[in-house]
Design an enzyme around this catalytic site. Structure first.
Site, PDB file in Angstrom:
ATOM      1  CG  HIS A 184       9.991  -7.757  -1.048  1.00  0.00           C
ATOM      2  ND1 HIS A 184       8.986  -7.891  -0.118  1.00  0.00           N
ATOM      3  CD2 HIS A 184      11.067  -8.409  -0.530  1.00  0.00           C
ATOM      4  CE1 HIS A 184       9.421  -8.609   0.912  1.00  0.00           C
ATOM      5  NE2 HIS A 184      10.686  -8.932   0.681  1.00  0.00           N
ATOM      6  CD  GLU A 193       6.324  -6.600  -2.147  1.00  0.00           C
ATOM      7  OE1 GLU A 193       6.511  -5.740  -1.248  1.00  0.00           O
ATOM      8  OE2 GLU A 193       6.272  -7.830  -1.903  1.00  0.00           O
ATOM      9  CG  HIS A 219       7.041  -4.178   1.835  1.00  0.00           C
ATOM     10  ND1 HIS A 219       7.740  -5.321   1.526  1.00  0.00           N
ATOM     11  CD2 HIS A 219       7.839  -3.484   2.682  1.00  0.00           C
ATOM     12  CE1 HIS A 219       8.903  -5.327   2.155  1.00  0.00           C
ATOM     13  NE2 HIS A 219       8.981  -4.224   2.877  1.00  0.00           N
ATOM     14  CD  GLU A 221       2.731  -5.494   2.751  1.00  0.00           C
ATOM     15  OE1 GLU A 221       2.582  -5.474   1.501  1.00  0.00           O
ATOM     16  OE2 GLU A 221       3.650  -6.100   3.315  1.00  0.00           O
TER      17      GLU A 221
END
Length: 461
Positions: A108, A111, A238, A332
Site C-alpha cells: 500500500h 504505508e 504494512h 502492521e
C-alpha cells in the site's frame, strides 16, 4: 489418512501454475559493481523512487560478495522497476538446503515505514557482516534473504505528493487497484476442497481454470517471484495498526470477520509471536489501541488471525501459503501510516531486533532432501505430510509441502512430536517419527529421506 491417497500431481501443479503465468517475463539481473571500502552512511529520510535504488546499489557496491541486486519481471504501472536485493553467502549460485526468505514492503503506497525499514535493514546486514557481527554473519551464511522495499512505488509517489496524511490517497496503485486484493483467491478453492473432502491442500494455483479479475503488473511480478524462488518464510510489511497478522486472512463463511484457522495455525501463531514478542510495544498488554474503535491487540499478545480482524479476499499472505511452500505473515508496524522523517530512526531501533529474529524462524522445524535409494538422484515434487503427535492423539496437518527441483525440502514446525511421511509417484512412501526441539538461532535438523522405487512385480500385483 494414508499418504498414498493424496494427489500425486505437484509437478502438474507447477506446470499449470507456470502456464497460467506464462505472460510474465523472466526477472532481470542487475549489473555487478566494484566493491567500496569506506563504510556507508545511512540517512533516515523518506527516500524517493530515484533514491531507493541508489541506496541498494550502494549496499551492493559495499558488499558485492554477499549481495545480488535485481529487478522483478514487471515494472509498476508508471514504469518504475521493482528493485530487490538478496543477501546470502553465495548470491550468484545455488546453495543446497539454504532456505529463501523474503520481506516485501510498501504494498500500500501510503504505508511507508516498511519501505524505509527494509532499506535500513539492507544497510545494517551489509555493515554488520563486514564488521564481523557473528549473529548477522551466521544468518546470512545459512539463509537467502530477499528484500523488496517497495511493491507500489506509484502509490508512494501519489501519497507523498498529497502530503502523506490522507488515509486513502496512494494506498492503491496507479490503476487505483488495491494490490492486497488483487491476487488469485485461492482461499475459496481451499475451502471448497475442504467441503468436498478433496485432499488437495497445496499448490492450488493449478486448480484455477481462469482468473476472476485482471492482474496488475505489480501483482504479476510478485506472483512470478513466488513461482520461481522456493521461499520458506516471508512477511508483508504494512502500517495503520501495531500487530502481527497470520492466515487465514479470508473467512470460510463469507462473514465480515471470524477466526479462520489454517492447518498450520500453531506454527503461524508462533511465527507472529516471534516478531511481536521482540518488538518493545506490539505485545504490551498495557499499550493503547490506535483509536478507541480498534482492537486492543496488545492484550492478545500483539498477534491476530487475519480473518478474525476482518476478511480479505485476494490477499498476498494467503496466496503465498496456498500456492507455494511459503509461510507468510503480515506485519502492521504502527498507527501512523506515514510517520515523519524524524521518527524513522526511532522506529528502526524498535523494529531492528524483531526483523532479525523473524528471519531466524526459517530455521525452525526440519529440512533435508528426498533421494531415490536406487539411483541416488534427487526427487522433486515429493509430498512431505506431517501429523502432530504431541498431545498423544495423531492430528494430521492438512497442508503438505513439496520438495524442490534438487530434492530439497523445508518444513516449519513448532517443538513437539511428529510423524512425517514422504511420498512420490512410483515410490513406496516412507514414514519417520521424530521430535522437533527448540533450537534458537540454529539450523533446522537435517533429515534425508530415501524412497524406494516400486518394483514392476508389485505394480502388476
Amino acid at each position: 489418512m494414508a499418504p498414498s491417497c493424496r494427489p500425486s500431481g505437484p509437478s502438474r501443479a507447477w506446470g499449470h501454475a507456470l502456464a497460467l503465468l506464462a505472460l510474465l517475463a523472466a526477472s532481470a539481473a542487475m549489473a555487478i559493481f566494484e566493491e567500496v571500502d569506506e563504510p556507508m552512511e545511512f540517512e533516515f529520510k523518506h527516500h524517493d523512487n530515484t533514491e531507493l535504488p541508489d541506496v541498494l546499489r550502494g549496499v551492493h557496491r559495499r558488499c558485492p560478495d554477499i549481495t545480488r541486486l535485481y529487478t522483478l519481471s514487471e515494472n509498476s504501472v508508471r514504469g518504475i522497476p521493482l528493485y530487490m536485493i538478496e543477501f546470502s553467502a553465495s548470491p550468484n549460485s545455488f546453495q543446497p538446503q539454504v532456505p529463501n526468505v523474503k520481506y516485501i514492503a510498501n504494498m500500500h503506497g501510503n504505508e511507508v515505514l516498511g519501505r524505509e525499514l527494509l532499506l535500513k535493514l539492507a544497510h545494517h546486514l551489509c555493515e554488520s557482516y563486514r564488521a564481523g557481527d557473528p549473529d548477522v554473519q551466521k544468518l546470512v551464511n545459512i539463509t537467502r534473504i530477499h528484500l523488496l522495499p517497495s511493491m507500489n512505488p506509484d502509490g508512494w509517489q501519489m501519497a507523498t505528493e498529497s502530503g502523506g496524511k490522507n488515509f486513502l490517497v496512494g494506498r492503491n496503485n496507479a490503476h487505483d487497484v488495491d494490490l492486497n486484493r488483487n491476487f488469485p483467491d485461492l482461499d475459496r478453492i481451499m475451502f471448497s476442497n475442504e467441503e468436498a473432502h478433496v485432499e488437495h491442500n497445496n499448490h492450488l494455483l493449478a486448480q484455477m481454470d481462469r482468473l476472476d479479475k485482471p492482474l496488475e503488473p505489480e501483482t504479476k511480478a510478485v506472483m512470478r517471484l513466488i513461482m520461481q524462488v522456493p521461499f520458506v518464510l516471508s512477511a508483508n510489511l504494512h502500517g495503520g495498526d501495531l500487530v502481527a497478522n497470520f492466515p487465514y486472512d479470508e473467512t470460510r463463511s463469507g462473514a465480515p470477520s471470524e477466526y479462520s484457522r489454517s492447518p498450520d495455525d500453531d506454527t503461524f501463531r508462533a511465527l507472529a509471536q516471534s516478531y511481536a514478542s521482540v518488538h518493545p510495544e506490539m505485545a504490551d498488554p498495557a499499550r493503547q489501541p490506535c483509536t478507541v474503535h480498534d482492537y486492543n491487540f496488545g492484550q492478545q499478545g500483539g498477534i491476530t488471525n487475519g480473518a478474525a480482524w476482518y476478511s480479505v479476499e485476494g490477499g498476498m499472505q494467503d496466496f503465498n501459503y496456498l500456492s507455494s511452500n511459503d509461510f507468510e505473515v503480515t506485519l502492521e508496524l504502527g498507527c501512523d501510516k506515514y510517520p515523519p522523517s524524524n521518527e524513522l530512526e526511532r522506529e528502526w531501533l524498535r523494529n531492528r531486533d524483531a526483523l532479525i529474529n523473524y528471519l531466524w524462524q526459517a530455521h525452525t522445524g526440519i529440512k533435508g532432501d528426498v533421494i531415490d535409494s536406487r539411483t541416488m538422484r534427487p526427487i522433486a515434487n515429493a509430498l512431505i505430510h506431517v501429523a502432530n503427535l504431541t498431545s498423544g492423539v495423531e492430528v494430521d496437518i492438512e497442508h503438505d509441502v513439496t520438495s524442490v527441483h534438487n530434492g530439497d525440502y523445508w518444513r516449519l514446525l513448532t517443538p513437539g512430536q511428529y510423524s512425517v511421511t514422504v511420498s512420490a509417484p512410483g515410490y513406496d512412501p516412507y514414514t519417520l517419527l521424530l521430535r522437533v526441539q527448540s533450537k534458537p538461532r540454529q539450523e533446522a535438523e537435517k533429515i534425508r529421506f530415501y524412497l524406494h522405487p516400486v518394483t514392476r512385480d508389485r505394480v502388476l500385483a
